[in-house]
Each structure stands twice: as C-alpha cells, then as structure tokens.
Design a protein around this motif. Structure first.
Motif: not given
Length: 369
Positions: A13-16, A86-89, A94-95, A98-100
C-alpha cells in the motif's frame, strides 16, 4: 507468519503514489487534515439539513420523499464515518492502516449500492407521481416503503460484506488482481447497470409525459404539479451528478482488471467519487426552493437562536394573508378587533377601543382572535 503477511500488505500500500487512507503524501499533514475535516463537517451538516428539510417542510412531507432521506442517510454514513477515519489516521501519525482501509471500502461500497437503488426508487416514484392518478400513487403505502428500505439496506450490506469475508471481489486496499470473476460481474449487472438504466428510462419517460401534458390547449396546471415537476428536475440533476462523480472511477476500476493503472489516478478518482456525498445536499439547496427555504429556517433555528415557526399550512403563494394574524387563547381576548368593529362598538367600552389601538401599533393591521 501473520505479521509478515500484514507487513507485506502494508508495504504494498505504501508503494502507491497516493495512499487509499491518507491521500497524497506530498501534501502536508495539516493540509490533508484540514481538507478531510472540512469535507466531513460540510457534508455531515448538509446531509442532516437535507433529511430534516423533508420533516419540517409541508410540501416535502410526502411518503415518496422517504427515498430522498435514504440517500441523505447513505451520504451521512460516508461523511460521518469514511472521511473522519482518514483524519484520525493522519492525527495518529500513521501512513496507512489496512483495517481502516477495509472498513472505509466496506462502508463506501455499501452506501454506493444503497444510493444506486434509492435513486432508482426516486425516479420510479416521480414517474408515478407525475404521470398517473392519485389513486395509483396511493398504492405506495408506508408499509411497502418501510419493507423496501429495509430490503435495500440488508441486501446491499450482505453484498458489500461478502466481498471482504470471502474475498469474492476486487480488493480496493491492496489492489490484488483477481480478474473479472462471476460474482463481481453479476453484482455490477444486477445492482448497478440495471438500476441505473431503469432510472434513466424513468426520467426520460417522465419528461416526455410532462411535456405532452403541458402542451394541451387551455391547460393550466395546479401549483402543486409545478412543484412536483421542479422536485423531479432536481432529482434528475442529482442523478446526473452521481454519474459524473462515480463513472470515472468505475471506468478506471474496469480498466485496472485488464491493465494496471497508476495508484495516483486510481485513488484520486476514488476520493473524487466519495466526495459526491459532501455536495449532494448543497445541490438540492441551490436548485429547489423548498429545500432552500427549509435550510434557511434550520440555520436560523440552530445557529442564530431565533424563534422560527415551521409552517404546517399548505397554501398557494397567492392565497397567503398579507397581514399578521395573532391568536390569543386568553378568554378575555376572544374577540375580533378591527377599525370597523371599534366604530360599531361606539362608547360601550373604553377598554375595547384601547385594545384596538394597541393592535394597530407599528403601522400594521393586527387582528386579535
């Protein structure tokens, strides 16, 4: 083993170029937080106003407009759960998570299917309201509407949940290439393409019938019919807006099953589609006078702390009284007070004359009943 698989998924996911949860990493955290918080706040307040408008506005208090409330409720889940997640993450530093991400995609897919079926129900209800007699429209009872709404939410929830529980469909978070499997094709055909086709047909048929009805010689439609036509037109614009926001992502999703597209294009179009839930209520306020008037009353009541009377009378505009009417329930004031009444009373009562004078204060005729 589980931890290694989880780390592999998160690294993919982070590679996107654009994160499915925290948007573009080239933007500052503050800019992304302000953007998401603004979208959530504006969209949530607007959707609450949209649902409340159907409850307080006399003309909008029709059983068929329950489907409009259903669309507002689906949009409220997106603006109240998907975007704030997304705002909470981002606040947690956190970058990606997966659960969110899976939670967001589950809610978004669920609300998307509910909105598609609700838009079809709205178009179908508008068609019967404008093109058929009132007896046919009355067959749409409250029990039938309640059963239909419960069926829509239950069916769409099961469809959205099965794609995660059994991995039967495309994975939005990891973008695993599962191909166009039968389950995904069946869902798209039955619950997306067919309802959208029915919605388009209903609006085309309604427009043709209404134009044919208005073209009759010596025809003068009642004011309520004009209001119904204006609301149907607003519903059609909402449907077109829904297509403009979601069709690009649907096309990219279909192309991605054949040829991999960049994450920047994929997730930017996904967030564009989700942002539709933030502007639908604004669209109704801009294009429909009854929603706009209800929004003004709700704003004055909630924000300005003024006394607002939500009308319960259904009168055409030309029949509304020009002066103020105030009703007193005190026994001593149960009388009509007007200049003619005061002259007829003569010298019977000085107190009666004083009441009539006070009722004409501030240069306005006020009748006390």
């Amino acid at each position: 083993m589980v931890l290694s698989n989880m780390s592999h998924v998160l690294s993919s996911i982070s590679n996107e170029e654009v994160s499915p949860v925290t948007l573009n990493d080239h933007w500052s955290r503050l800019a992304r937080l302000i953007l998401l918080a603004s979208m959530s706040a504006v969209g949530s307040v607007g959707n609450v106003f949209m649902m409340s408008a159907v409850m307080i506005e006399d003309y909008l208090r029709k059983r068929g407009n329950t489907f409009l409330v259903n669309v507002g409720l689906a949009d409220l889940l997106v603006t109240g759960l998907v975007i704030p997640a997304s705002a909470i993450v981002i606040l947690a530093g956190l970058k990606d998570n997966l659960a969110v991400c899976k939670f967001q995609w589950f809610i978004a897919a669920w609300c998307f299917l509910v909105t598609v079926l609700s838009l079809t129900a709205i178009a179908w209800e508008n068609y019967f309201r404008l093109c058929y007699s009132i007896d046919v429209y009355h067959k749409l009872t409250k029990r039938k509407i309640t059963f239909l709404l419960l069926s829509i939410w239950t069916t769409c929830g099961c469809i959205s949940g099965m794609q995660f529980y059994a991995e039967l469909s495309f994975d939005y978070c990891t973008r695993n290439d599962l191909g166009l499997i039968p389950y995904q094709a069946t869902v798209c055909a039955i619950f997306v393409f067919f309802p959208l086709s029915v919605t388009l047909f209903c609006y085309i048929r309604t427009g043709y019938q209404v134009r044919k009805f208005k073209s009759r010689p010596n025809h003068k439609a009642p004011i309520t019919f004009s209001w119904d036509c204006a609301l149907a037109q607003t519903n059609m614009y909402s449907f077109v807006t829904f297509l403009l926001f979601w069709v690009p992502f649907g096309v990219i999703l279909a192309i991605d099953n054949v040829n991999k597209v960049s994450g920047k294009v994929f997730y930017n179009l996904a967030w564009l589609a989700i942002s539709k839930s933030c502007i639908n209520s604004i669209l109704y306020g801009m294009l429909n006078r009854h929603f706009r008037g209800a929004y003004v009353n709700l704003f004055q009541y909630c924000c300005c702390k003024t006394t607002v009377s939500f009308s319960r009378r259904q009168r055409p505009e030309g029949l509304r009284p020009s002066g103020d009417v105030r009703v007193h329930i005190i026994p001593g004031y149960n009388m009509y007070c007007s200049p003619q009444r005061a002259n007829e009373s003569g010298g019977r009562s000085k107190r009666f004359t004083e009441r009539c004078s006070s009722a004409r204060a501030n240069g306005r005729e006020v009748y006390e009943l």
